[in-house]
Structures are given as structure tokens and as C-alpha cells.
Design a protein around this motif. Sequence first.
Motif, PDB file in Angstrom:
ATOM      1  N   ILE A  70      61.712   4.823  16.871  1.00  0.00           N
ATOM      2  CA  ILE A  70      62.470   3.679  17.408  1.00  0.00           C
ATOM      3  C   ILE A  70      61.946   3.318  18.799  1.00  0.00           C
ATOM      4  O   ILE A  70      61.932   2.154  19.192  1.00  0.00           O
ATOM      5  N   HIS A  71      61.537   4.343  19.540  1.00  0.00           N
ATOM      6  CA  HIS A  71      61.006   4.156  20.901  1.00  0.00           C
ATOM      7  C   HIS A  71      59.681   4.910  20.986  1.00  0.00           C
ATOM      8  O   HIS A  71      59.638   6.045  21.473  1.00  0.00           O
ATOM      9  N   PRO A  72      58.592   4.290  20.507  1.00  0.00           N
ATOM     10  CA  PRO A  72      57.313   5.013  20.372  1.00  0.00           C
ATOM     11  C   PRO A  72      56.748   5.580  21.673  1.00  0.00           C
ATOM     12  O   PRO A  72      55.854   6.419  21.625  1.00  0.00           O
ATOM     13  N   LYS A  73      57.280   5.160  22.813  1.00  0.00           N
ATOM     14  CA  LYS A  73      56.808   5.742  24.071  1.00  0.00           C
ATOM     15  C   LYS A  73      57.406   7.124  24.303  1.00  0.00           C
ATOM     16  O   LYS A  73      56.961   7.860  25.176  1.00  0.00           O
ATOM     17  N   MET A  74      58.408   7.478  23.511  1.00  0.00           N
ATOM     18  CA  MET A  74      58.983   8.833  23.595  1.00  0.00           C
ATOM     19  C   MET A  74      58.102   9.768  22.774  1.00  0.00           C
ATOM     20  O   MET A  74      58.031   9.654  21.548  1.00  0.00           O
ATOM     21  N   THR A  75      57.441  10.693  23.447  1.00  0.00           N
ATOM     22  CA  THR A  75      56.557  11.609  22.742  1.00  0.00           C
ATOM     23  C   THR A  75      56.817  13.053  23.173  1.00  0.00           C
ATOM     24  O   THR A  75      57.364  13.304  24.248  1.00  0.00           O
ATOM     25  N   ILE A 118      72.248   6.822  22.245  1.00  0.00           N
ATOM     26  CA  ILE A 118      71.607   5.877  21.340  1.00  0.00           C
ATOM     27  C   ILE A 118      70.780   6.657  20.316  1.00  0.00           C
ATOM     28  O   ILE A 118      70.408   7.796  20.567  1.00  0.00           O
ATOM     29  N   PRO A 119      70.510   6.051  19.145  1.00  0.00           N
ATOM     30  CA  PRO A 119      69.805   6.782  18.094  1.00  0.00           C
ATOM     31  C   PRO A 119      68.341   7.036  18.424  1.00  0.00           C
ATOM     32  O   PRO A 119      67.693   6.226  19.089  1.00  0.00           O
ATOM     33  N   HIS A 120      67.840   8.176  17.963  1.00  0.00           N
ATOM     34  CA  HIS A 120      66.430   8.533  18.104  1.00  0.00           C
ATOM     35  C   HIS A 120      65.954   9.218  16.826  1.00  0.00           C
ATOM     36  O   HIS A 120      66.765   9.648  16.003  1.00  0.00           O
TER      37      HIS A 120
END
Length: 119
Positions: A108-113, A70-72
Motif C-alpha cells: 500500500i505504501h511501497p516506500k515502506m521497506t 492505518i492498514p499495511h
Amino acid sequence: MTKKNVWVASLATPVMIATLLLFAGSPSVTASNGASAANAAVKIDNFTFGPQALTVPVGTTVTWTNSDDIPHTSVSTEGVFKSKVLDTDEKFSYTFTKAGTYPYYCTIHPKMTGTVVVQ
Ligand SMILES: [Cu+2]
């Protein structure tokens, strides 16, 4: 010992301690491309940046590769760098020319840091 030597020694000790503390500081992963690494890689997979904390020397080009299906994105929290939306197997590179700590996330997924520490 002359007076000058005593002064130099008393100055050098705190500097050495500070240096040791710096190296002992964070348990992050160092670039694994050799001693004079000018390149480092972050793999995006399963909604995770890996390694999550990457420590590199000044001048290193870090390349993010989206290995997820999926896109990131990889976007600096402080606006230092910003990738486009990366589809599967797409890459984004940024060269870090200044020492510092660079937190980033996926818009897109702000919890990914993740964090890049440049020394
Ligand atoms: Cu994402």
C-alpha cells in the motif's frame, strides 16, 4: 607438524576469516527473545517496519504486528511471503526455513521497506 596438519591449518584460516567477516558484516538487530530464539517480532508503526533490518537464525518465525492506525501489508519483494492487508493490531507470521536475505515492503505504501536476514 605432519603434512596433513599443515594442510588442515591452511584451509581453516580462510574459513575462520570468512566467519568473522560474516559476523562483523551488517549492523542489524538480532532477535531479542533469548539465545535459541524461534520467534522474532516486527512492529509496524508510523509507516515504519521496526526493526527495519532483523537478523534471525534459520527456523525463526517472524511475526509482523500492525500497530499503526492505518492498514499495511508485509510482502516479500521476491514473492517468498505475502500478508493480507493488516488492519490495526492484526498480525502476520512467516517461518524462515532457509538462510538468506529477504527484503520486503508494504504494497500500500511501497516506500515502506524492511529486510529479514536469516543465518
Ligand atoms: Cu503501509
